[in-house]
Write a protein that holds these residues in place. Sequence first.
Motif, PDB file in Angstrom:
ATOM      1  N   GLY A   5      -5.852 -55.446 -35.383  1.00 53.75           N
ATOM      2  CA  GLY A   5      -4.908 -54.874 -34.423  1.00 53.75           C
ATOM      3  C   GLY A   5      -4.639 -53.404 -34.689  1.00 53.75           C
ATOM      4  N   ILE A   6      -4.526 -53.049 -35.959  1.00 59.32           N
ATOM      5  CA  ILE A   6      -4.314 -51.638 -36.320  1.00 59.32           C
ATOM      6  C   ILE A   6      -5.520 -50.814 -35.881  1.00 59.32           C
ATOM      7  N   MET A   9      -5.345 -50.344 -32.160  1.00 61.73           N
ATOM      8  CA  MET A   9      -4.316 -49.366 -31.803  1.00 61.73           C
ATOM      9  C   MET A   9      -4.813 -47.944 -32.060  1.00 61.73           C
ATOM     10  N   LYS A  10      -5.469 -47.738 -33.187  1.00 56.46           N
ATOM     11  CA  LYS A  10      -5.959 -46.400 -33.528  1.00 56.46           C
ATOM     12  C   LYS A  10      -7.095 -45.967 -32.601  1.00 56.46           C
ATOM     13  N   LYS A  11      -7.980 -46.913 -32.282  1.00 52.93           N
ATOM     14  CA  LYS A  11      -9.165 -46.585 -31.494  1.00 52.93           C
ATOM     15  C   LYS A  11      -8.841 -46.366 -30.016  1.00 52.93           C
ATOM     16  N   THR A  31       4.121 -53.769 -43.066  1.00 55.43           N
ATOM     17  CA  THR A  31       3.985 -52.717 -44.077  1.00 55.43           C
ATOM     18  C   THR A  31       2.804 -51.817 -43.739  1.00 55.43           C
ATOM     19  N   ASN A  32       1.667 -52.418 -43.374  1.00 54.99           N
ATOM     20  CA  ASN A  32       0.485 -51.633 -43.028  1.00 54.99           C
ATOM     21  C   ASN A  32       0.686 -50.827 -41.753  1.00 54.99           C
ATOM     22  N   LEU A  33       1.421 -51.373 -40.807  1.00 54.57           N
ATOM     23  CA  LEU A  33       1.727 -50.617 -39.590  1.00 54.57           C
ATOM     24  C   LEU A  33       2.555 -49.377 -39.920  1.00 54.57           C
ATOM     25  N   LYS A  34       3.550 -49.545 -40.776  1.00 53.58           N
ATOM     26  CA  LYS A  34       4.398 -48.400 -41.153  1.00 53.58           C
ATOM     27  C   LYS A  34       3.604 -47.345 -41.918  1.00 53.58           C
ATOM     28  N   LEU A  35       2.576 -47.768 -42.661  1.00 57.03           N
ATOM     29  CA  LEU A  35       1.734 -46.816 -43.388  1.00 57.03           C
ATOM     30  C   LEU A  35       0.798 -46.046 -42.459  1.00 57.03           C
TER      31      LEU A  35
END
Length: 127
Positions: A5-6, A9-11, A31-35
């Motif tokens: 999913g990250i 979102m980035k792509k 946590t990974n989303l916040k990073l």
Amino acid sequence: SGILGIGAMKKSNMLVDFVDIDPRALDNCYTNLKLNFKEEELNGLRLISRERFKLNDKYNLVFANILEHVLISEKDLILDSLNKKGYLILSGILNHQVENIKEQYKSLIYLDHISKGDWSAIIFKKG
């Protein structure tokens, strides 16, 4: 971890709903989303425990990165979550499990699969 999913979102800057069976995985995902994103970039996305997931929405694209037995036991929910003409990407599949997963999801149009090392991912389309 929410890595698929990250990546989406980035792509493509798409809005993503993250659903997981394990609440600890959702904590790790957050946590990974916040990073990876600023707080304002996280508006609108949802982290949903599978226990609380109610299928109200249909999706154009569904990623499921889980083990074979879960892909089979959750098949009806996964299929019901797809829009007409939606795409489904299944990963976390060992190479020797590909044919069984293709058989289990034969109501969809099989498009392709790729393998790397011992693992495979399969892409389907709802017809």
